[in-house]
Scaffold this motif. Sequence first.
Motif, PDB file in Angstrom:
ATOM      1  N   GLY A   1       0.894  -1.535   0.148  1.00  0.00           N
ATOM      2  CA  GLY A   1      -0.013  -0.026  -0.009  1.00  0.00           C
ATOM      3  C   GLY A   1       0.739   1.424  -0.041  1.00  0.00           C
ATOM      4  O   GLY A   1       0.293   2.170  -0.523  1.00  0.00           O
ATOM      5  N   LEU A   2       1.980   1.402   0.754  1.00  0.00           N
ATOM      6  CA  LEU A   2       2.808   2.463   0.758  1.00  0.00           C
ATOM      7  C   LEU A   2       3.924   2.639   0.015  1.00  0.00           C
ATOM      8  O   LEU A   2       4.512   3.544  -0.011  1.00  0.00           O
ATOM      9  CB  LEU A   2       3.137   2.676   2.243  1.00  0.00           C
ATOM     10  N   GLY A   3       4.430   1.404  -0.233  1.00  0.00           N
ATOM     11  CA  GLY A   3       5.788   1.266  -1.066  1.00  0.00           C
ATOM     12  C   GLY A   3       7.028   0.942  -0.037  1.00  0.00           C
ATOM     13  O   GLY A   3       6.768   0.926   1.110  1.00  0.00           O
ATOM     14  N   GLN A   4       7.868   0.219  -0.415  1.00  0.00           N
ATOM     15  CA  GLN A   4       8.886  -0.132   0.361  1.00  0.00           C
ATOM     16  C   GLN A   4       9.744   0.842   1.187  1.00  0.00           C
ATOM     17  O   GLN A   4       9.900   0.610   2.500  1.00  0.00           O
ATOM     18  CB  GLN A   4      10.030  -0.781  -0.421  1.00  0.00           C
ATOM     19  N   GLU A   5       9.946   2.037   0.657  1.00  0.00           N
ATOM     20  CA  GLU A   5      10.589   3.202   1.553  1.00  0.00           C
ATOM     21  C   GLU A   5       9.974   3.471   2.568  1.00  0.00           C
ATOM     22  O   GLU A   5      10.503   3.431   3.612  1.00  0.00           O
ATOM     23  CB  GLU A   5      11.073   4.152   0.475  1.00  0.00           C
ATOM     24  N   THR A   6       8.747   3.770   2.261  1.00  0.00           N
ATOM     25  CA  THR A   6       7.641   4.516   3.333  1.00  0.00           C
ATOM     26  C   THR A   6       7.497   3.464   4.188  1.00  0.00           C
ATOM     27  O   THR A   6       7.398   3.563   5.542  1.00  0.00           O
ATOM     28  CB  THR A   6       6.437   4.860   2.684  1.00  0.00           C
ATOM     29  N   ALA A   7       7.209   2.226   4.001  1.00  0.00           N
ATOM     30  CA  ALA A   7       7.024   0.984   4.636  1.00  0.00           C
ATOM     31  C   ALA A   7       8.269   0.645   5.666  1.00  0.00           C
ATOM     32  O   ALA A   7       8.109   0.508   7.087  1.00  0.00           O
ATOM     33  CB  ALA A   7       6.703  -0.250   4.083  1.00  0.00           C
ATOM     34  N   ARG A   8       9.473   0.842   5.201  1.00  0.00           N
ATOM     35  CA  ARG A   8      10.583   0.722   6.042  1.00  0.00           C
ATOM     36  C   ARG A   8      10.778   1.659   7.050  1.00  0.00           C
ATOM     37  O   ARG A   8      11.182   1.456   8.275  1.00  0.00           O
ATOM     38  CB  ARG A   8      11.850   0.875   4.999  1.00  0.00           C
ATOM     39  N   LYS A   9      10.463   3.071   6.624  1.00  0.00           N
ATOM     40  CA  LYS A   9      10.328   4.362   7.576  1.00  0.00           C
ATOM     41  C   LYS A   9       9.318   4.049   8.778  1.00  0.00           C
ATOM     42  O   LYS A   9       9.589   4.394   9.968  1.00  0.00           O
ATOM     43  CB  LYS A   9      10.053   5.416   6.813  1.00  0.00           C
ATOM     44  N   LEU A  10       8.302   3.593   8.460  1.00  0.00           N
ATOM     45  CA  LEU A  10       7.071   3.204   9.539  1.00  0.00           C
ATOM     46  C   LEU A  10       7.627   2.072  10.478  1.00  0.00           C
ATOM     47  O   LEU A  10       6.906   1.922  11.415  1.00  0.00           O
ATOM     48  CB  LEU A  10       5.903   2.907   8.816  1.00  0.00           C
ATOM     49  N   LEU A  11       8.404   1.282   9.962  1.00  0.00           N
ATOM     50  CA  LEU A  11       8.882  -0.093  10.838  1.00  0.00           C
ATOM     51  C   LEU A  11       9.510   0.484  12.276  1.00  0.00           C
ATOM     52  O   LEU A  11       9.841  -0.220  13.118  1.00  0.00           O
ATOM     53  CB  LEU A  11       9.818  -1.101  10.162  1.00  0.00           C
ATOM     54  N   GLY A  12      10.356   1.519  12.139  1.00  0.00           N
ATOM     55  CA  GLY A  12      11.147   1.996  13.303  1.00  0.00           C
ATOM     56  C   GLY A  12      12.543   1.814  13.130  1.00  0.00           C
ATOM     57  O   GLY A  12      13.046   1.216  12.153  1.00  0.00           O
ATOM     58  N   SER A  13      13.445   2.715  13.887  1.00  0.00           N
ATOM     59  CA  SER A  13      14.977   2.624  13.412  1.00  0.00           C
ATOM     60  C   SER A  13      15.560   1.569  14.701  1.00  0.00           C
ATOM     61  O   SER A  13      16.767   1.317  14.169  1.00  0.00           O
ATOM     62  CB  SER A  13      15.338   3.921  13.502  1.00  0.00           C
ATOM     63  N   THR A  14      15.075   1.567  15.572  1.00  0.00           N
ATOM     64  CA  THR A  14      15.623   0.331  16.492  1.00  0.00           C
ATOM     65  C   THR A  14      14.972  -0.836  16.743  1.00  0.00           C
ATOM     66  O   THR A  14      13.936  -0.703  16.560  1.00  0.00           O
ATOM     67  CB  THR A  14      15.845   1.313  18.070  1.00  0.00           C
ATOM     68  N   PRO A  15      15.627  -1.834  17.578  1.00  0.00           N
ATOM     69  CA  PRO A  15      14.735  -2.971  17.523  1.00  0.00           C
ATOM     70  C   PRO A  15      13.718  -2.688  18.629  1.00  0.00           C
ATOM     71  O   PRO A  15      12.643  -3.287  18.703  1.00  0.00           O
ATOM     72  CB  PRO A  15      15.812  -3.916  18.069  1.00  0.00           C
ATOM     73  N   HIS A  16      14.003  -1.996  19.665  1.00  0.00           N
ATOM     74  CA  HIS A  16      12.597  -1.552  20.488  1.00  0.00           C
ATOM     75  C   HIS A  16      11.682  -0.799  19.966  1.00  0.00           C
ATOM     76  O   HIS A  16      10.393  -1.260  20.042  1.00  0.00           O
ATOM     77  CB  HIS A  16      13.269  -0.632  21.542  1.00  0.00           C
ATOM     78  N   ASP A  17      11.951   0.167  19.188  1.00  0.00           N
ATOM     79  CA  ASP A  17      10.954   0.836  18.584  1.00  0.00           C
ATOM     80  C   ASP A  17      10.173   0.010  17.610  1.00  0.00           C
ATOM     81  O   ASP A  17       8.796  -0.092  17.294  1.00  0.00           O
ATOM     82  CB  ASP A  17      11.600   2.034  17.400  1.00  0.00           C
ATOM     83  N   GLN A  18      10.890  -1.021  16.607  1.00  0.00           N
ATOM     84  CA  GLN A  18       9.993  -1.932  15.903  1.00  0.00           C
ATOM     85  C   GLN A  18       9.153  -2.864  16.690  1.00  0.00           C
ATOM     86  O   GLN A  18       8.031  -3.145  16.304  1.00  0.00           O
ATOM     87  CB  GLN A  18      11.115  -2.635  15.210  1.00  0.00           C
ATOM     88  N   LEU A  19       9.678  -3.135  17.913  1.00  0.00           N
ATOM     89  CA  LEU A  19       8.618  -4.225  18.674  1.00  0.00           C
ATOM     90  C   LEU A  19       7.597  -3.209  19.288  1.00  0.00           C
ATOM     91  O   LEU A  19       6.441  -3.977  19.072  1.00  0.00           O
ATOM     92  CB  LEU A  19       9.439  -4.710  20.058  1.00  0.00           C
ATOM     93  N   LEU A  20       7.891  -2.231  19.767  1.00  0.00           N
ATOM     94  CA  LEU A  20       6.594  -1.233  20.113  1.00  0.00           C
ATOM     95  C   LEU A  20       5.631  -1.206  18.831  1.00  0.00           C
ATOM     96  O   LEU A  20       4.394  -1.230  19.044  1.00  0.00           O
ATOM     97  CB  LEU A  20       7.028  -0.089  20.678  1.00  0.00           C
TER      98      LEU A  20
END
Length: 147
Positions: free
Chosen positions: A38-57
């Motif tokens: 829906g958003l594209g690879q680049e935007t999806a990657r940005k929305l995942l978070g930058s650190t493992p903790h952010d990604q888990l949250l």
Amino acid sequence: MASPPSSGFFAICLVHSLVALTCGTLMMFYLNEMAEFGLGQETARKLLGSTPHDQLLIQTSDSFAGLLLFAIGLLLFMVSFVKDRDFQSFFAKGCILLHAMMALWRVYFERRLEDLARDWPRQLAGDIVLGLSWVLFLIYSWREKYD
């Protein structure tokens, strides 16, 4: 004497239920794939978070949002079997209000997010269409009641 139930309520509830169940399931189990689609690879990657903790949250939050959407789908399925016309009208008005508030949220807040700015018009159109389906139900049931 209670008025008979409207025939369109069941169909509209089932369609909305199917949409909510499908979206909720996809959010819980296939969020990354759907975000890329829906958003594209680049935007999806940005929305995942930058650190493992952010990604888990973020993953946990999105999974709970999907679970909530799935529960809403089940609730809509159960409500579709209610035969009381007054409740159907009340429920439809509440759904219209809910979709209108979601549309306002998208216009005033979501469009300001740089990563989501290109998607809010499409989502706004979806909110308007879903809300309009309930408006058409109310018009149809009003016509049934007074004809």
